[in-house]
Write a protein that holds these residues in place. Structure first.
Motif, PDB file in Angstrom:
ATOM      1  N   ARG A 210      50.561 105.623 -43.101  1.00 11.26           N
ATOM      2  CA  ARG A 210      49.763 106.254 -42.048  1.00 11.26           C
ATOM      3  C   ARG A 210      48.314 106.436 -42.494  1.00 11.26           C
ATOM      4  O   ARG A 210      47.388 106.259 -41.695  1.00 11.26           O
ATOM      5  CB  ARG A 210      50.362 107.607 -41.645  1.00 11.26           C
ATOM      6  CG  ARG A 210      49.681 108.179 -40.398  1.00 11.26           C
ATOM      7  CD  ARG A 210      50.414 109.354 -39.820  1.00 11.26           C
ATOM      8  NE  ARG A 210      50.316 110.539 -40.658  1.00 11.26           N
ATOM      9  CZ  ARG A 210      50.727 111.752 -40.300  1.00 11.26           C
ATOM     10  NH1 ARG A 210      51.328 111.911 -39.120  1.00 11.26           N
ATOM     11  NH2 ARG A 210      50.614 112.781 -41.100  1.00 11.26           N
ATOM     12  N   SER A 211      48.119 106.760 -43.749  1.00 10.65           N
ATOM     13  CA  SER A 211      46.755 106.888 -44.274  1.00 10.65           C
ATOM     14  C   SER A 211      46.020 105.550 -44.198  1.00 10.65           C
ATOM     15  O   SER A 211      44.829 105.502 -43.866  1.00 10.65           O
ATOM     16  CB  SER A 211      46.795 107.390 -45.721  1.00 10.65           C
ATOM     17  OG  SER A 211      47.337 108.689 -45.795  1.00 10.65           O
ATOM     18  N   HIS A 213      46.626 103.242 -42.025  1.00 13.86           N
ATOM     19  CA  HIS A 213      46.341 103.034 -40.599  1.00 13.86           C
ATOM     20  C   HIS A 213      45.070 103.775 -40.192  1.00 13.86           C
ATOM     21  O   HIS A 213      44.240 103.250 -39.432  1.00 13.86           O
ATOM     22  CB  HIS A 213      47.524 103.511 -39.767  1.00 13.86           C
ATOM     23  CG  HIS A 213      47.297 103.427 -38.283  1.00 13.86           C
ATOM     24  ND1 HIS A 213      47.324 102.228 -37.596  1.00 13.86           N
ATOM     25  CD2 HIS A 213      47.020 104.393 -37.359  1.00 13.86           C
ATOM     26  CE1 HIS A 213      47.070 102.451 -36.319  1.00 13.86           C
ATOM     27  NE2 HIS A 213      46.890 103.756 -36.153  1.00 13.86           N
ATOM     28  N   GLN A 214      44.883 104.981 -40.696  1.00 15.53           N
ATOM     29  CA  GLN A 214      43.685 105.756 -40.375  1.00 15.53           C
ATOM     30  C   GLN A 214      42.439 105.100 -40.952  1.00 15.53           C
ATOM     31  O   GLN A 214      41.369 105.127 -40.335  1.00 15.53           O
ATOM     32  CB  GLN A 214      43.840 107.187 -40.897  1.00 15.53           C
ATOM     33  CG  GLN A 214      44.884 107.982 -40.127  1.00 15.53           C
ATOM     34  CD  GLN A 214      45.155 109.337 -40.747  1.00 15.53           C
ATOM     35  OE1 GLN A 214      45.119 109.502 -41.974  1.00 15.53           O
ATOM     36  NE2 GLN A 214      45.450 110.324 -39.909  1.00 15.53           N
ATOM     37  N   LEU A 215      42.562 104.514 -42.128  1.00 17.94           N
ATOM     38  CA  LEU A 215      41.432 103.778 -42.700  1.00 17.94           C
ATOM     39  C   LEU A 215      41.083 102.573 -41.835  1.00 17.94           C
ATOM     40  O   LEU A 215      39.910 102.326 -41.527  1.00 17.94           O
ATOM     41  CB  LEU A 215      41.775 103.319 -44.124  1.00 17.94           C
ATOM     42  CG  LEU A 215      41.770 104.383 -45.217  1.00 17.94           C
ATOM     43  CD1 LEU A 215      42.381 103.819 -46.498  1.00 17.94           C
ATOM     44  CD2 LEU A 215      40.335 104.862 -45.493  1.00 17.94           C
ATOM     45  N   ARG A 216      42.107 101.808 -41.439  1.00 20.83           N
ATOM     46  CA  ARG A 216      41.872 100.610 -40.611  1.00 20.83           C
ATOM     47  C   ARG A 216      41.212 100.965 -39.280  1.00 20.83           C
ATOM     48  O   ARG A 216      40.435 100.174 -38.737  1.00 20.83           O
ATOM     49  CB  ARG A 216      43.188  99.872 -40.354  1.00 20.83           C
ATOM     50  CG  ARG A 216      43.619  98.957 -41.481  1.00 20.83           C
ATOM     51  CD  ARG A 216      44.740  98.033 -41.030  1.00 20.83           C
ATOM     52  NE  ARG A 216      45.916  98.783 -40.620  1.00 20.83           N
ATOM     53  CZ  ARG A 216      46.877  99.173 -41.441  1.00 20.83           C
ATOM     54  NH1 ARG A 216      46.821  98.858 -42.726  1.00 20.83           N
ATOM     55  NH2 ARG A 216      47.922  99.854 -40.989  1.00 20.83           N
ATOM     56  N   ALA A 217      41.514 102.140 -38.778  1.00 19.80           N
ATOM     57  CA  ALA A 217      40.974 102.548 -37.481  1.00 19.80           C
ATOM     58  C   ALA A 217      39.456 102.708 -37.503  1.00 19.80           C
ATOM     59  O   ALA A 217      38.821 102.725 -36.443  1.00 19.80           O
ATOM     60  CB  ALA A 217      41.626 103.855 -37.035  1.00 19.80           C
ATOM     61  N   THR A 218      38.857 102.806 -38.685  1.00 23.50           N
ATOM     62  CA  THR A 218      37.398 102.950 -38.764  1.00 23.50           C
ATOM     63  C   THR A 218      36.683 101.598 -38.751  1.00 23.50           C
ATOM     64  O   THR A 218      35.458 101.555 -38.603  1.00 23.50           O
ATOM     65  CB  THR A 218      36.979 103.708 -40.042  1.00 23.50           C
ATOM     66  OG1 THR A 218      37.295 102.923 -41.208  1.00 23.50           O
ATOM     67  CG2 THR A 218      37.681 105.057 -40.131  1.00 23.50           C
ATOM     68  N   GLN A 276      33.231 109.123 -40.535  1.00 26.05           N
ATOM     69  CA  GLN A 276      34.616 108.919 -40.120  1.00 26.05           C
ATOM     70  C   GLN A 276      35.408 108.203 -41.217  1.00 26.05           C
ATOM     71  O   GLN A 276      36.552 108.562 -41.510  1.00 26.05           O
ATOM     72  CB  GLN A 276      34.668 108.100 -38.832  1.00 26.05           C
ATOM     73  CG  GLN A 276      34.136 108.828 -37.612  1.00 26.05           C
ATOM     74  CD  GLN A 276      35.010 110.007 -37.220  1.00 26.05           C
ATOM     75  OE1 GLN A 276      36.191 109.845 -36.942  1.00 26.05           O
ATOM     76  NE2 GLN A 276      34.437 111.198 -37.206  1.00 26.05           N
ATOM     77  N   ALA A 280      38.588 109.650 -43.489  1.00 30.43           N
ATOM     78  CA  ALA A 280      39.880 108.985 -43.692  1.00 30.43           C
ATOM     79  C   ALA A 280      40.178 108.842 -45.182  1.00 30.43           C
ATOM     80  O   ALA A 280      41.335 108.968 -45.612  1.00 30.43           O
ATOM     81  CB  ALA A 280      39.874 107.617 -43.018  1.00 30.43           C
ATOM     82  N   ALA A 283      41.320 112.217 -46.400  1.00 36.91           N
ATOM     83  CA  ALA A 283      42.712 112.472 -46.037  1.00 36.91           C
ATOM     84  C   ALA A 283      43.666 111.751 -46.981  1.00 36.91           C
ATOM     85  O   ALA A 283      44.690 112.308 -47.404  1.00 36.91           O
ATOM     86  CB  ALA A 283      42.960 112.035 -44.588  1.00 36.91           C
ATOM     87  N   GLU A 287      46.445 113.452 -49.729  1.00 42.45           N
ATOM     88  CA  GLU A 287      47.861 113.078 -49.809  1.00 42.45           C
ATOM     89  C   GLU A 287      48.209 112.560 -51.201  1.00 42.45           C
ATOM     90  O   GLU A 287      49.275 112.879 -51.740  1.00 42.45           O
ATOM     91  CB  GLU A 287      48.189 112.023 -48.751  1.00 42.45           C
ATOM     92  CG  GLU A 287      48.166 112.545 -47.329  1.00 42.45           C
ATOM     93  CD  GLU A 287      49.192 113.632 -47.075  1.00 42.45           C
ATOM     94  OE1 GLU A 287      50.207 113.689 -47.795  1.00 42.45           O
ATOM     95  OE2 GLU A 287      48.981 114.447 -46.160  1.00 42.45           O
TER      96      GLU A 287
END
Length: 468
Positions: A210-211, A213-218, A276, A280, A283, A287
């Motif tokens: 999930r982490s 995925h959050q990186l890719r979202a940027t 952003q 990420a 985050a 974790e």
């Protein structure tokens, strides 16, 4: 042997430049002005900035604003830098004049000198290619530096994502192997209901995915460039269609879906997309810190701790205690994560420190972001290879602790109620006797039946209340 110098001249006057340097006078001034960290620019950033110069030359040539032979010489010089040559010529400290003018001129001067020599000229004379008039044509520090930061972050992203996914793969592999390894769960660091080591490690893999995925979202945010905004987002001194065409050229050169931002001025004023990305990364670091601490707890011992897992021994753990082995790879990962959290805080402060049409904090902001991405990438890879490969699970120890846990009394809730189960737990804690023995003594079920109940509860959570 004394170093030889050549003399160059700019708007402030004359200044000595090392005779064989490919950079020029403005770079030399910056070297003297900013002896701060001793750190040269990030390699991905150097390449990204050179790509911008290459793309600009191509677009300006196509528009008829730049003579083809000069454009070609600039392109070839930029290609050499992109290929990794002349890295040592980028000498301006990471902490420099606001916005990055010194680095912009460092790139302009190196490319101009390489181009001029290729065309039969001499270093330091800037004929026929001028650093400002030709290499910097249609550009400003104000739009090239933030674009280069974004392109460098995009270049680092696949390496960071690969590291995160590789660690997740390793946790998933362990989770599959240990799907049936029953162990005591712990909440508040106290005995809790039984679980499995596979479930525990599978959860680590899931959160890492999930982490990622959050990186890719940027990535889509980083691909929006303000290049072509020139000095204040107006597009001053650029050829028609420059912003769109140079974005397309950069997309071709990088393989990333680079496009011109809908508002060039906003993309020059704001570092929102970089913040952003940093968020990420923060985050992920939080974790990783938590997971690293869990690994250290699970490996604590070997006699007085949990000792449910054994981490690979990669070095002696003490200069005074013989035979001691420490969880050094996860200690290292902890330290890197804490440093990355500090970089994120610095980025946040620098993001809000921009004024009006420009954020002058970009050199240090970019450096902090690059460090965070590189350090995490390298630390995750090292922890995966040296800390997870070869990890051993002590299944006997896991089972032993699971079956002596006071938390097993929870399994009686549905049959005798919470209050009665709490009395069993208290008796177990007071006497030191396992819950299973007390359960058998009270006639609730046999020890064998209770052990089977524990296994079922740990593996699938589906238990049938015992009959009384």
């Amino acid at each position: 042997m004394s170093q030889k110098f050549r003399t160059e001249k700019d708007t402030l006057g004359e200044y000595p430049v090392p005779h064989d340097a490919w950079y020029g006078i403005q770079t030399a001034r910056a070297v003297e002005n900013f002896p701060i960290s001793g750190r040269q620019p990030d390699a991905d950033f150097i390449i990204a900035h050179a790509r911008i110069k290459r793309a600009a030359a191509a677009v300006n040539q196509s528009a008829g604003a730049l003579e083809p032979r000069l454009a070609q010489a600039i392109v070839e010089a930029a290609d050499a830098i992109i290929a990794g040559q002349y890295q040592a010529e980028f000498v301006v400290d990471r902490f420099q004049a606001g916005a990055g003018t010194s680095h912009n001129m460092n790139t302009n001067e190196v490319i101009a000198n390489l181009a001029n020599v290729a065309l039969g000229g001499k270093q330091g004379e800037y004929k026929p290619v001028n650093p400002n008039d030709h290499v910097n044509m249609g550009q400003s520090t104000n739009d090239t530096i933030p674009t280069a930061i974004r392109l460098a972050a995009l270049a680092k992203m696949p390496r960071l994502l690969e590291a995160v996914n590789r660690m997740a793969d390793e946790y998933e592999a362990i989770a599959r192997n240990e799907a049936g390894t029953v162990k005591s769960g712990r909440t508040h660091l106290q005995d809790a209901v039984p679980t499995t080591l596979g479930r525990e490690f599978g959860a680590y893999a899931w959160i890492l995915r999930r982490s990622a995925h959050q990186l890719r979202a940027t990535i889509p945010l980083l691909c929006e460039t303000g290049l072509g905004g020139s000095a204040a987002g107006t597009g001053l001194n650029t050829v028609p269609g420059y912003a769109v065409h140079i974005a397309g050229e950069l997309a071709r050169l990088t393989g990333d879906p680079v496009r011109a931002a809908d508002d060039l001025a906003a993309q020059m004023q704001s570092m929102h997309d970089l913040q952003q990305l940093s968020g990420a990364i923060r985050a992920l670091a939080l974790e990783l810190t938590r997971i690293s601490n869990d690994m250290r707890l699970l490996a604590s011992g070997p006699r007085t701790g949990f000792a449910e897992i054994e981490l690979p021994a990669v070095q002696p753990g003490s200069s005074i205690m013989p035979g001691k082995v420490n969880p050094v790879m996860f200690e290292m990962l902890n330290q890197v994560c804490y440093q990355v959290l500090g970089q994120d805080h610095a980025i946040a402060m620098m993001t809000q420190a921009g004024q009006l049409e420009l954020n002058v904090m970009m050199p240090a902001l970019g450096s902090a972001l690059f460090d965070a991405m590189d350090w995490l990438t390298q630390a995750i890879n090292a922890a995966t290879v040296k800390g997870l490969h070869g990890l051993k699970v002590d299944r006997k120890r896991c089972r032993e602790l699971a079956h002596t846990s006071v938390g097993l009394a929870t399994l009686l809730n549905t049959s005798i109620g919470y209050a009665a189960a709490a009395e069993v737990a208290k008796e177990s804690e007071r006497s030191g006797r396992p819950v299973r023995d007390i359960v058998a003594e009270k006639g609730l079920m046999s020890t064998a039946d209770f052990d089977r109940l524990v296994e079922r509860a740990a593996i699938d959570g589906n238990i049938t209340p015992p009959r009384r």
